[in-house]
Write a protein that holds these residues in place. Structure first.
Motif, PDB file in Angstrom:
ATOM      1  N   UNK A  35       3.325  25.581 -48.038  1.00  0.00           N
ATOM      2  CA  UNK A  35       4.454  25.187 -48.877  1.00  0.00           C
ATOM      3  C   UNK A  35       5.084  26.391 -49.562  1.00  0.00           C
ATOM      4  N   UNK A  36       4.276  27.435 -49.807  1.00  0.00           N
ATOM      5  CA  UNK A  36       4.826  28.672 -50.368  1.00  0.00           C
ATOM      6  C   UNK A  36       5.762  29.351 -49.373  1.00  0.00           C
ATOM      7  N   UNK A  37       5.383  29.317 -48.097  1.00  0.00           N
ATOM      8  CA  UNK A  37       6.237  29.936 -47.067  1.00  0.00           C
ATOM      9  C   UNK A  37       7.613  29.281 -47.021  1.00  0.00           C
ATOM     10  N   UNK A  38       7.645  27.982 -47.223  1.00  0.00           N
ATOM     11  CA  UNK A  38       8.921  27.263 -47.213  1.00  0.00           C
ATOM     12  C   UNK A  38       9.853  27.805 -48.298  1.00  0.00           C
ATOM     13  N   UNK A  39       9.257  28.228 -49.427  1.00  0.00           N
ATOM     14  CA  UNK A  39      10.045  28.753 -50.545  1.00  0.00           C
ATOM     15  C   UNK A  39      10.123  30.283 -50.532  1.00  0.00           C
ATOM     16  N   UNK A  40       9.632  30.869 -49.435  1.00  0.00           N
ATOM     17  CA  UNK A  40       9.699  32.326 -49.242  1.00  0.00           C
ATOM     18  C   UNK A  40       8.953  33.085 -50.336  1.00  0.00           C
ATOM     19  N   UNK A  41       7.776  32.559 -50.700  1.00  0.00           N
ATOM     20  CA  UNK A  41       6.892  33.258 -51.620  1.00  0.00           C
ATOM     21  C   UNK A  41       5.522  33.406 -50.951  1.00  0.00           C
ATOM     22  N   UNK A  42       4.731  34.329 -51.453  1.00  0.00           N
ATOM     23  CA  UNK A  42       3.481  34.708 -50.793  1.00  0.00           C
ATOM     24  C   UNK A  42       2.278  34.360 -51.652  1.00  0.00           C
ATOM     25  N   UNK A  43       1.262  33.817 -51.020  1.00  0.00           N
ATOM     26  CA  UNK A  43      -0.003  33.544 -51.696  1.00  0.00           C
ATOM     27  C   UNK A  43      -0.772  34.851 -51.850  1.00  0.00           C
ATOM     28  N   UNK A  44      -1.317  35.095 -53.054  1.00  0.00           N
ATOM     29  CA  UNK A  44      -1.962  36.371 -53.357  1.00  0.00           C
ATOM     30  C   UNK A  44      -3.482  36.256 -53.476  1.00  0.00           C
ATOM     31  N   UNK A  45      -3.987  35.126 -53.936  1.00  0.00           N
ATOM     32  CA  UNK A  45      -5.419  35.022 -54.205  1.00  0.00           C
ATOM     33  C   UNK A  45      -5.879  33.570 -54.175  1.00  0.00           C
ATOM     34  N   UNK A  46      -7.186  33.400 -54.258  1.00  0.00           N
ATOM     35  CA  UNK A  46      -7.811  32.080 -54.350  1.00  0.00           C
ATOM     36  C   UNK A  46      -8.708  32.072 -55.572  1.00  0.00           C
ATOM     37  N   UNK A  47      -8.546  31.053 -56.417  1.00  0.00           N
ATOM     38  CA  UNK A  47      -9.436  30.867 -57.558  1.00  0.00           C
ATOM     39  C   UNK A  47     -10.027  29.460 -57.485  1.00  0.00           C
ATOM     40  N   UNK A  48     -11.293  29.328 -57.123  1.00  0.00           N
ATOM     41  CA  UNK A  48     -11.911  27.996 -57.097  1.00  0.00           C
ATOM     42  C   UNK A  48     -11.847  27.325 -58.468  1.00  0.00           C
ATOM     43  N   UNK A  49     -11.867  25.998 -58.433  1.00  0.00           N
ATOM     44  CA  UNK A  49     -11.710  25.204 -59.650  1.00  0.00           C
ATOM     45  C   UNK A  49     -13.020  24.558 -60.082  1.00  0.00           C
ATOM     46  N   UNK A  50     -13.156  24.394 -61.390  1.00  0.00           N
ATOM     47  CA  UNK A  50     -14.156  23.500 -61.961  1.00  0.00           C
ATOM     48  C   UNK A  50     -15.587  23.748 -61.527  1.00  0.00           C
ATOM     49  N   UNK A  51     -16.221  22.677 -61.027  1.00  0.00           N
ATOM     50  CA  UNK A  51     -17.630  22.756 -60.650  1.00  0.00           C
ATOM     51  C   UNK A  51     -17.854  23.755 -59.526  1.00  0.00           C
ATOM     52  N   UNK A  52     -16.918  23.855 -58.588  1.00  0.00           N
ATOM     53  CA  UNK A  52     -17.076  24.817 -57.493  1.00  0.00           C
ATOM     54  C   UNK A  52     -17.106  26.241 -58.034  1.00  0.00           C
ATOM     55  N   UNK A  53     -16.252  26.537 -58.988  1.00  0.00           N
ATOM     56  CA  UNK A  53     -16.210  27.860 -59.617  1.00  0.00           C
ATOM     57  C   UNK A  53     -17.546  28.158 -60.308  1.00  0.00           C
ATOM     58  N   UNK A  54     -18.004  27.217 -61.122  1.00  0.00           N
ATOM     59  CA  UNK A  54     -19.260  27.430 -61.842  1.00  0.00           C
ATOM     60  C   UNK A  54     -20.448  27.516 -60.889  1.00  0.00           C
ATOM     61  N   UNK A  55     -20.445  26.669 -59.865  1.00  0.00           N
ATOM     62  CA  UNK A  55     -21.568  26.667 -58.919  1.00  0.00           C
ATOM     63  C   UNK A  55     -21.654  27.982 -58.152  1.00  0.00           C
ATOM     64  N   UNK A  56     -20.516  28.527 -57.736  1.00  0.00           N
ATOM     65  CA  UNK A  56     -20.566  29.781 -56.975  1.00  0.00           C
ATOM     66  C   UNK A  56     -21.012  30.947 -57.850  1.00  0.00           C
ATOM     67  N   UNK A  57     -20.783  30.837 -59.170  1.00  0.00           N
ATOM     68  CA  UNK A  57     -21.247  31.889 -60.064  1.00  0.00           C
ATOM     69  C   UNK A  57     -22.752  31.790 -60.314  1.00  0.00           C
ATOM     70  N   UNK A  58     -23.328  30.606 -60.087  1.00  0.00           N
ATOM     71  CA  UNK A  58     -24.766  30.409 -60.288  1.00  0.00           C
ATOM     72  C   UNK A  58     -25.574  30.552 -59.014  1.00  0.00           C
ATOM     73  N   UNK A  59     -24.929  30.459 -57.857  1.00  0.00           N
ATOM     74  CA  UNK A  59     -25.623  30.415 -56.567  1.00  0.00           C
ATOM     75  C   UNK A  59     -24.986  31.418 -55.614  1.00  0.00           C
ATOM     76  N   UNK A  60     -25.668  32.529 -55.369  1.00  0.00           N
ATOM     77  CA  UNK A  60     -25.089  33.585 -54.545  1.00  0.00           C
ATOM     78  C   UNK A  60     -24.856  33.119 -53.110  1.00  0.00           C
TER      79      UNK A  60
END
Length: 242
Positions: free
Chosen positions: A95-120
């Motif tokens: 959907x970003x391509x449709x508006x001619x903008x570029x995706x720069x990064x990924x930031x997981x949300x919520x429990x996934x974010x916390x879980x990845x910080x606790x589990x290598x």
């Protein structure tokens, strides 16, 4: 430090956040991908606002948990989680391509974010998902005492990292976020400004036990889902620019 904020978390007739009011004061938008919040109309509108304000754009994927707003941990098989992440990243990037903008990064949300910080091992799966999707995308993750180890791990997957700190959260001595289920896990307005000032001037925060913890943060996460939050965000922006 530049400011990032979780946005695009409305869904259908349900509105969450004050996205248009937030945009002038931040540098990067973490856009919900539909699995914890957001829908095609909301994603398109949020991307348009982000483009208007010339913001960095990040995909903000989660576990498939819309009912729980992505705040419940889930046990997914590695390939299943990788596919879930690819699906969500692709939705925002397409959907970003449709508006001619570029995706720069990924930031997981919520429990996934916390879980990845606790589990290598889970963190490795997330890094593998990003690397196999496109190694030009960066991963945004929490700045902790293990930053050197995390940089080394990311290099093995050929990806780069953005390290973030949180303006409104209490930290453990290890540099992780104190669970929201515990007392005082979320700072009040006065404490937020004190923590931002410490980070900006000294590169450190005070942990739950009163220890001084130094963090190398590229970006600061702020929240603007109410008018008080917007006022607070203005003060934070002014503080970082002074």
């Amino acid at each position: 430090m530049w400011l990032n904020c979780d946005l695009g978390e409305s869904f259908g007739a349900w509105t969450m956040g004050l996205d248009s009011e937030v945009m002038p004061y931040i540098d990067a938008a973490n856009i919900a991908c539909g699995f914890h919040a957001g829908d095609p109309v909301v994603i398109a509108k949020t991307l348009s606002l982000a483009k208007q304000h010339n913001l960095k754009i990040g995909a903000h994927p989660s576990y498939p948990d819309k009912e729980g707003f992505g705040r419940r941990s889930m046990k997914l098989q590695p390939k299943e989680l990788i596919n879930c992440l690819h699906y969500q990243i692709a939705a925002v990037e397409g959907m970003a391509k449709v508006q001619n903008v570029t995706l720069d990064y990924v930031k997981p949300h919520g429990a996934l974010y916390n879980d990845m910080m606790d589990d290598v091992e889970l963190l490795k799966i997330v890094m593998q998902a990003i690397s196999s999707y496109s190694n030009h995308l960066k991963l945004m993750m929490l700045a902790t005492k293990q930053q050197d180890e995390h940089r080394l791990l990311a290099s093995q997957y050929g990806i780069s990292l953005y390290f973030e700190a949180f303006a409104d959260r209490l930290y453990t001595d290890e540099g992780k976020l104190v669970s929201r289920t515990k007392p005082n896990a979320v700072h009040d307005k006065e404490q937020v400004l004190i923590q931002v000032k410490q980070l900006a001037n000294n590169g450190c925060i005070i942990t739950e036990t009163g220890q001084m913890l130094y963090l190398e943060a590229d970006t600061l996460c702020v929240h603007g889902d109410n008018l008080d939050g917007i006022t607070e965000m203005k003060k934070i922006k002014a503080m970082l620019m002074s």
